[in-house]
Design a protein around this motif. Structure first.
Motif, PDB file in Angstrom:
ATOM      1  N   ILE A 117       0.846  -1.194   0.000  1.00  0.00           N
ATOM      2  CA  ILE A 117       0.000   0.000   0.000  1.00  0.00           C
ATOM      3  C   ILE A 117       0.882   1.246   0.000  1.00  0.00           C
ATOM      4  O   ILE A 117       1.726   1.410   0.875  1.00  0.00           O
ATOM      5  N   LEU A 118       0.677   2.113  -0.989  1.00  0.00           N
ATOM      6  CA  LEU A 118       1.393   3.387  -1.059  1.00  0.00           C
ATOM      7  C   LEU A 118       0.481   4.567  -0.761  1.00  0.00           C
ATOM      8  O   LEU A 118       0.951   5.653  -0.464  1.00  0.00           O
ATOM      9  N   GLY A 119      -0.814   4.353  -0.881  1.00  0.00           N
ATOM     10  CA  GLY A 119      -1.814   5.398  -0.661  1.00  0.00           C
ATOM     11  C   GLY A 119      -3.187   4.790  -0.813  1.00  0.00           C
ATOM     12  O   GLY A 119      -3.309   3.584  -1.025  1.00  0.00           O
ATOM     13  N   PRO A 120      -4.231   5.603  -0.729  1.00  0.00           N
ATOM     14  CA  PRO A 120      -5.598   5.055  -0.789  1.00  0.00           C
ATOM     15  C   PRO A 120      -5.848   4.162  -2.014  1.00  0.00           C
ATOM     16  O   PRO A 120      -6.464   3.123  -1.890  1.00  0.00           O
ATOM     17  N   ASP A 121      -5.376   4.573  -3.174  1.00  0.00           N
ATOM     18  CA  ASP A 121      -5.566   3.780  -4.394  1.00  0.00           C
ATOM     19  C   ASP A 121      -4.244   3.332  -5.020  1.00  0.00           C
ATOM     20  O   ASP A 121      -4.255   2.590  -5.992  1.00  0.00           O
ATOM     21  N   ARG A 122      -3.140   3.794  -4.499  1.00  0.00           N
ATOM     22  CA  ARG A 122      -1.818   3.485  -5.064  1.00  0.00           C
ATOM     23  C   ARG A 122      -1.234   2.234  -4.415  1.00  0.00           C
ATOM     24  O   ARG A 122      -1.305   2.066  -3.210  1.00  0.00           O
ATOM     25  N   ARG A 123      -0.631   1.383  -5.251  1.00  0.00           N
ATOM     26  CA  ARG A 123       0.031   0.176  -4.778  1.00  0.00           C
ATOM     27  C   ARG A 123       1.357   0.022  -5.499  1.00  0.00           C
ATOM     28  O   ARG A 123       1.536   0.499  -6.618  1.00  0.00           O
ATOM     29  N   ARG A 124       2.255  -0.671  -4.851  1.00  0.00           N
ATOM     30  CA  ARG A 124       3.459  -1.146  -5.533  1.00  0.00           C
ATOM     31  C   ARG A 124       3.261  -2.651  -5.682  1.00  0.00           C
ATOM     32  O   ARG A 124       2.921  -3.333  -4.714  1.00  0.00           O
ATOM     33  N   ALA A 125       3.462  -3.146  -6.877  1.00  0.00           N
ATOM     34  CA  ALA A 125       3.414  -4.585  -7.127  1.00  0.00           C
ATOM     35  C   ALA A 125       4.826  -5.028  -7.445  1.00  0.00           C
ATOM     36  O   ALA A 125       5.456  -4.494  -8.365  1.00  0.00           O
ATOM     37  N   ILE A 126       5.325  -5.971  -6.679  1.00  0.00           N
ATOM     38  CA  ILE A 126       6.659  -6.523  -6.910  1.00  0.00           C
ATOM     39  C   ILE A 126       6.485  -7.963  -7.369  1.00  0.00           C
ATOM     40  O   ILE A 126       5.906  -8.782  -6.649  1.00  0.00           O
ATOM     41  N   LEU A 127       6.949  -8.244  -8.576  1.00  0.00           N
ATOM     42  CA  LEU A 127       6.923  -9.599  -9.103  1.00  0.00           C
ATOM     43  C   LEU A 127       8.284 -10.222  -8.836  1.00  0.00           C
ATOM     44  O   LEU A 127       9.306  -9.645  -9.202  1.00  0.00           O
ATOM     45  N   ALA A 128       8.298 -11.379  -8.198  1.00  0.00           N
ATOM     46  CA  ALA A 128       9.551 -12.085  -7.920  1.00  0.00           C
ATOM     47  C   ALA A 128       9.379 -13.546  -8.297  1.00  0.00           C
ATOM     48  O   ALA A 128       8.312 -14.127  -8.094  1.00  0.00           O
ATOM     49  N   ALA A 129      10.429 -14.139  -8.828  1.00  0.00           N
ATOM     50  CA  ALA A 129      10.344 -15.491  -9.368  1.00  0.00           C
ATOM     51  C   ALA A 129      11.143 -16.496  -8.568  1.00  0.00           C
ATOM     52  O   ALA A 129      12.228 -16.191  -8.076  1.00  0.00           O
ATOM     53  N   GLU A 130      10.593 -17.684  -8.483  1.00  0.00           N
ATOM     54  CA  GLU A 130      11.300 -18.845  -7.947  1.00  0.00           C
ATOM     55  C   GLU A 130      11.108 -19.961  -8.964  1.00  0.00           C
ATOM     56  O   GLU A 130      10.037 -20.564  -9.042  1.00  0.00           O
ATOM     57  N   GLY A 131      12.107 -20.169  -9.796  1.00  0.00           N
ATOM     58  CA  GLY A 131      12.020 -21.184 -10.846  1.00  0.00           C
ATOM     59  C   GLY A 131      12.135 -20.564 -12.217  1.00  0.00           C
ATOM     60  O   GLY A 131      11.907 -19.365 -12.406  1.00  0.00           O
ATOM     61  N   SER A 132      12.491 -21.388 -13.191  1.00  0.00           N
ATOM     62  CA  SER A 132      12.774 -20.866 -14.533  1.00  0.00           C
ATOM     63  C   SER A 132      11.544 -20.321 -15.249  1.00  0.00           C
ATOM     64  O   SER A 132      11.622 -19.281 -15.909  1.00  0.00           O
ATOM     65  N   ARG A 133      10.428 -20.984 -15.160  1.00  0.00           N
ATOM     66  CA  ARG A 133       9.214 -20.482 -15.838  1.00  0.00           C
ATOM     67  C   ARG A 133       8.797 -19.121 -15.276  1.00  0.00           C
ATOM     68  O   ARG A 133       8.593 -18.179 -16.031  1.00  0.00           O
ATOM     69  N   PRO A 134       8.686 -18.974 -13.948  1.00  0.00           N
ATOM     70  CA  PRO A 134       8.371 -17.641 -13.409  1.00  0.00           C
ATOM     71  C   PRO A 134       9.438 -16.592 -13.728  1.00  0.00           C
ATOM     72  O   PRO A 134       9.118 -15.418 -13.918  1.00  0.00           O
ATOM     73  N   GLU A 135      10.699 -17.014 -13.821  1.00  0.00           N
ATOM     74  CA  GLU A 135      11.766 -16.069 -14.179  1.00  0.00           C
ATOM     75  C   GLU A 135      11.513 -15.473 -15.559  1.00  0.00           C
ATOM     76  O   GLU A 135      11.742 -14.284 -15.775  1.00  0.00           O
ATOM     77  N   ALA A 136      11.016 -16.279 -16.487  1.00  0.00           N
ATOM     78  CA  ALA A 136      10.726 -15.784 -17.834  1.00  0.00           C
ATOM     79  C   ALA A 136       9.611 -14.741 -17.775  1.00  0.00           C
ATOM     80  O   ALA A 136       9.642 -13.745 -18.517  1.00  0.00           O
ATOM     81  N   ILE A 137       8.641 -14.933 -16.903  1.00  0.00           N
ATOM     82  CA  ILE A 137       7.552 -13.965 -16.760  1.00  0.00           C
ATOM     83  C   ILE A 137       8.091 -12.643 -16.210  1.00  0.00           C
ATOM     84  O   ILE A 137       7.743 -11.568 -16.692  1.00  0.00           O
ATOM     85  N   VAL A 138       8.961 -12.723 -15.209  1.00  0.00           N
ATOM     86  CA  VAL A 138       9.537 -11.501 -14.635  1.00  0.00           C
ATOM     87  C   VAL A 138      10.397 -10.789 -15.671  1.00  0.00           C
ATOM     88  O   VAL A 138      10.352  -9.565 -15.782  1.00  0.00           O
TER      89      VAL A 138
END
Length: 165
Positions: A132-153
């Motif tokens: 949560i950064l504010g009432p409507d603001r967010r930070r989304a952090i994508l982090a990968a564990e594994g090769s398939r998710p790494e490709a998405i990141v």
């Protein structure tokens, strides 16, 4: 030291959160596991709902957090399992409910409070941490564990935040 595959976005509105979920849905395929994390009110359920709908479930189908049901199943372009481990006394119960079997059968799994199962998870996963950064603001952090998710990141790193608008 291993390379950390992560990328973050500042989401200025719920519409931007939904746009990120829509982008992510295009990257996902059967056997992908998405762990949602963040404090109460960070938008995990909203993001999960947007992701389920972006995976092809009709907008007329209500997607709510399965806090009491523990696991809901949907049928979009691929099978979807939406789980919430917040109430589980032992987060490993989710695996006892058949989450891994559903993943192996080709479902995408979306788990709210995924941080509670991360340490016991032997399956690769994409972690989406919402801050949560504010009432409507967010930070989304994508982090990968594994090769398939790494490709998405890595694909997320190549995308400009303007593409979400």
């Amino acid at each position: 030291m291993p390379t950390i595959h992560s990328h973050s976005f500042v989401l200025e509105s719920p519409e931007h959160s939904a746009a990120l979920a829509c982008w992510l849905a295009k990257q996902l395929s059967g056997q992908d596991l998405v762990l949602l994390e963040g404090e109460l009110g960070a938008g995990k359920s909203f993001f999960a709902s947007a992701l389920v709908h972006a995976l092809g479930v009709a907008e007329s189908v209500p997607v709510t957090s399965p806090t009491f049901a523990l696991m809901n199943e949907y049928h979009g372009r691929i099978p979807i399992v939406h789980a919430d481990v917040y109430r589980l006394a032992d987060p490993d119960e989710l695996f006892e409910l058949g989450l891994l079997e559903k993943l192996e059968a080709g479902a995408v799994a979306i788990v709210e409070w995924g941080n509670l199962i991360r340490s016991s998870c032997e399956h690769s996963y994409l972690n989406v941490f919402l801050e949560i950064l504010g009432p409507d603001r967010r930070r989304a952090i994508l982090a990968a564990e594994g090769s398939r998710p790494e490709a998405i990141v890595e694909a997320a790193k190549a995308m400009d935040i303007v593409e979400l608008r």
